[in-house]
Scaffold this motif. Structure first.
Motif, mmCIF file in Angstrom:
data_model
loop_
_atom_site.group_PDB
_atom_site.id
_atom_site.type_symbol
_atom_site.label_atom_id
_atom_site.label_comp_id
_atom_site.label_asym_id
_atom_site.label_seq_id
_atom_site.Cartn_x
_atom_site.Cartn_y
_atom_site.Cartn_z
ATOM 1 N N LYS A 152 20.002 -45.157 4.443
ATOM 2 C CA LYS A 152 20.416 -44.957 5.831
ATOM 3 C C LYS A 152 19.819 -43.676 6.394
ATOM 4 O O LYS A 152 19.707 -42.674 5.695
ATOM 5 C CB LYS A 152 21.945 -44.855 5.932
ATOM 6 C CG LYS A 152 22.700 -46.075 5.441
ATOM 7 C CD LYS A 152 24.184 -45.941 5.724
ATOM 8 C CE LYS A 152 24.820 -44.823 4.958
ATOM 9 N NZ LYS A 152 26.292 -44.757 5.158
ATOM 10 N N TYR A 153 19.462 -43.745 7.663
ATOM 11 C CA TYR A 153 19.126 -42.546 8.421
ATOM 12 C C TYR A 153 20.251 -42.334 9.418
ATOM 13 O O TYR A 153 20.565 -43.217 10.208
ATOM 14 C CB TYR A 153 17.797 -42.701 9.166
ATOM 15 C CG TYR A 153 17.554 -41.585 10.171
ATOM 16 C CD1 TYR A 153 17.015 -40.375 9.750
ATOM 17 C CD2 TYR A 153 17.891 -41.734 11.510
ATOM 18 C CE1 TYR A 153 16.812 -39.340 10.652
ATOM 19 C CE2 TYR A 153 17.689 -40.701 12.418
ATOM 20 C CZ TYR A 153 17.142 -39.517 11.986
ATOM 21 O OH TYR A 153 16.957 -38.499 12.887
ATOM 22 N N ASN A 154 20.877 -41.170 9.375
ATOM 23 C CA ASN A 154 22.008 -40.878 10.246
ATOM 24 C C ASN A 154 21.652 -39.807 11.264
ATOM 25 O O ASN A 154 21.226 -38.708 10.902
ATOM 26 C CB ASN A 154 23.219 -40.407 9.423
ATOM 27 C CG ASN A 154 23.771 -41.518 8.549
ATOM 28 O OD1 ASN A 154 23.541 -42.689 8.804
ATOM 29 N ND2 ASN A 154 24.493 -41.142 7.508
ATOM 30 N N ASP A 155 21.834 -40.148 12.513
ATOM 31 C CA ASP A 155 21.665 -39.194 13.603
ATOM 32 C C ASP A 155 23.037 -39.022 14.227
ATOM 33 O O ASP A 155 23.535 -39.895 14.921
ATOM 34 C CB ASP A 155 20.678 -39.748 14.633
ATOM 35 C CG ASP A 155 20.427 -38.773 15.760
ATOM 36 O OD1 ASP A 155 21.296 -37.921 16.023
ATOM 37 O OD2 ASP A 155 19.364 -38.863 16.390
ATOM 38 N N ARG A 156 23.665 -37.869 13.973
ATOM 39 C CA ARG A 156 25.058 -37.695 14.374
ATOM 40 C C ARG A 156 25.238 -37.354 15.845
ATOM 41 O O ARG A 156 26.346 -37.350 16.347
ATOM 42 C CB ARG A 156 25.713 -36.615 13.504
ATOM 43 C CG ARG A 156 25.953 -37.114 12.095
ATOM 44 C CD ARG A 156 26.577 -36.035 11.257
ATOM 45 N NE ARG A 156 25.564 -35.333 10.506
ATOM 46 C CZ ARG A 156 25.825 -34.249 9.772
ATOM 47 N NH1 ARG A 156 27.034 -33.753 9.744
ATOM 48 N NH2 ARG A 156 24.876 -33.650 9.097
ATOM 49 N N GLY A 157 24.140 -37.074 16.533
ATOM 50 C CA GLY A 157 24.226 -36.858 17.966
ATOM 51 C C GLY A 157 24.846 -35.531 18.334
ATOM 52 O O GLY A 157 24.141 -34.608 18.727
ATOM 53 N N LEU A 158 26.152 -35.423 18.234
ATOM 54 C CA LEU A 158 26.835 -34.176 18.608
ATOM 55 C C LEU A 158 26.408 -33.033 17.692
ATOM 56 O O LEU A 158 26.353 -33.184 16.469
ATOM 57 C CB LEU A 158 28.351 -34.359 18.529
ATOM 58 C CG LEU A 158 28.964 -35.333 19.526
ATOM 59 C CD1 LEU A 158 30.450 -35.485 19.253
ATOM 60 C CD2 LEU A 158 28.733 -34.867 20.956
ATOM 61 N N ARG A 159 26.131 -31.879 18.302
ATOM 62 C CA ARG A 159 25.761 -30.708 17.526
ATOM 63 C C ARG A 159 26.975 -30.084 16.834
ATOM 64 O O ARG A 159 28.087 -30.206 17.315
ATOM 65 C CB ARG A 159 25.120 -29.657 18.436
ATOM 66 C CG ARG A 159 23.747 -30.039 18.974
ATOM 67 C CD ARG A 159 23.168 -28.906 19.777
ATOM 68 N NE ARG A 159 21.865 -29.240 20.324
ATOM 69 C CZ ARG A 159 20.712 -29.100 19.677
ATOM 70 N NH1 ARG A 159 20.733 -28.617 18.441
ATOM 71 N NH2 ARG A 159 19.567 -29.415 20.240
ATOM 72 N N ILE A 160 26.714 -29.432 15.718
ATOM 73 C CA ILE A 160 27.762 -28.637 15.086
ATOM 74 C C ILE A 160 27.784 -27.273 15.772
ATOM 75 O O ILE A 160 26.816 -26.883 16.434
ATOM 76 C CB ILE A 160 27.515 -28.479 13.571
ATOM 77 C CG1 ILE A 160 26.187 -27.766 13.302
ATOM 78 C CG2 ILE A 160 27.561 -29.829 12.881
ATOM 79 C CD1 ILE A 160 25.934 -27.482 11.825
ATOM 80 N N PRO A 161 28.884 -26.516 15.659
ATOM 81 C CA PRO A 161 28.936 -25.179 16.265
ATOM 82 C C PRO A 161 27.824 -24.283 15.724
ATOM 83 O O PRO A 161 27.396 -24.430 14.566
ATOM 84 C CB PRO A 161 30.321 -24.677 15.859
ATOM 85 C CG PRO A 161 31.119 -25.912 15.626
ATOM 86 C CD PRO A 161 30.164 -26.897 15.046
ATOM 87 N N GLN A 162 27.371 -23.345 16.537
ATOM 88 C CA GLN A 162 26.261 -22.480 16.148
ATOM 89 C C GLN A 162 26.578 -21.681 14.892
ATOM 90 O O GLN A 162 25.695 -21.440 14.054
ATOM 91 C CB GLN A 162 25.920 -21.525 17.289
ATOM 92 C CG GLN A 162 24.653 -20.694 17.029
ATOM 93 C CD GLN A 162 23.407 -21.547 16.937
ATOM 94 O OE1 GLN A 162 23.058 -22.231 17.879
ATOM 95 N NE2 GLN A 162 22.734 -21.508 15.788
ATOM 96 N N THR A 163 27.841 -21.263 14.734
ATOM 97 C CA THR A 163 28.202 -20.501 13.528
ATOM 98 C C THR A 163 27.943 -21.317 12.268
ATOM 99 O O THR A 163 27.492 -20.780 11.255
ATOM 100 C CB THR A 163 29.684 -20.083 13.572
ATOM 101 O OG1 THR A 163 30.498 -21.237 13.827
ATOM 102 C CG2 THR A 163 29.919 -19.046 14.657
ATOM 103 N N ASP A 164 28.222 -22.609 12.314
ATOM 104 C CA ASP A 164 27.977 -23.471 11.154
ATOM 105 C C ASP A 164 26.488 -23.756 10.993
ATOM 106 O O ASP A 164 25.993 -23.894 9.873
ATOM 107 C CB ASP A 164 28.760 -24.769 11.305
ATOM 108 C CG ASP A 164 30.259 -24.541 11.252
ATOM 109 O OD1 ASP A 164 30.786 -24.333 10.150
ATOM 110 O OD2 ASP A 164 30.894 -24.541 12.318
#
Length: 222
Positions: free
Chosen positions: A92-104
């Motif tokens: 699988k190739y997963n594109d989660r779309g929503l960004r994670i917070p910059q700190t992470d």
């Protein structure tokens, strides 16, 4: 730590899907959205960059298909391939779309920047289970207690550093190999390629899948 992004309202799902579909291409080719800003919807950032993989040589007789959308976010696009003769083997190739917070994102970038062992050309993570806390947003495990991490390392593939983890889904009785990598310079758009199968099938095709991952060619800016 920043709060987690909230799920997008159901009445926005079709709008997001239609927008993202404009930029989706073939599984390993066609991810050519460059220098484009994120989609902003209800204050949430949805990364339009569909992925930095330009090409990969798939092993064996893989067949597959159409994108699937995650239950929690319509911005999550998943392309799934299976072995024709052993459909329990899934890539699988997963594109989660929503960004994670910059700190992470910064934590992920710091992990990828760790010094390499000169003898193995990799950074071995001595305590893989610690990633479930230190890199929780990156790994995106919905149920960490269901996952046992066996091995983890930072590797360099084609000049790009990636996080590779191996483990088991305990309840499902399946083994997995996951490769995580940033889709842009911000480090907050994380993509992943996952191979999973029941243990006997997993072991049978693991070497071929690893060779496929090492064959990856990354997209370059034009």
């Amino acid at each position: 730590m920043a709060d987690a992004p909230q799920p997008i309202e159901p009445n926005k799902q079709m709008e997001v899907r239609q927008t993202l579909n404009k930029f989706s291409g073939d599984f390993w080719r066609g991810f050519h959205v460059t220098n484009s800003p994120d989609i902003k919807l209800d204050g949430q950032r949805i990364a339009k960059e569909m992925g930095p993989i330009e090409a990969m040589t798939l092993p064996g007789n893989w067949t597959g298909g159409t994108p699937e959308y995650g239950r929690n976010s319509p911005a999550y696009i998943r392309r799934t391939y299976q072995l024709a003769d052993e459909p329990q083997a899934i890539l699988k190739y997963n594109d989660r779309g929503l960004r994670i917070p910059q700190t992470d994102g910064n934590k992920f970038e710091a992990l990828l920047s760790e010094s390499f062992d000169k003898s193995t050309h990799a950074h071995q993570i001595n305590d893989p289970e610690s990633l479930k806390t230190s890199q929780s947003r990156v790994l995106n495990f919905m149920d960490p207690d269901n996952i046992a991490l066996e091995k983890a390392s930072v590797l360099e593939i084609g000049g790009k550093r990636v996080l590779m983890i191996r483990g088991d889904y305990k309840e499902q009785g399946k083994s997995f190999l996951k490769m995580y990598f940033p889709a842009d310079e911000k480090g907050t758009a994380v993509r992943e390629v996952e191979y999973q199968a029941p243990p006997s099938v997993f072991a049978k095709h693991l070497k071929a899948v690893e060779e496929a991952l090492w064959s990856i060619k990354w997209r370059t800016e034009e």
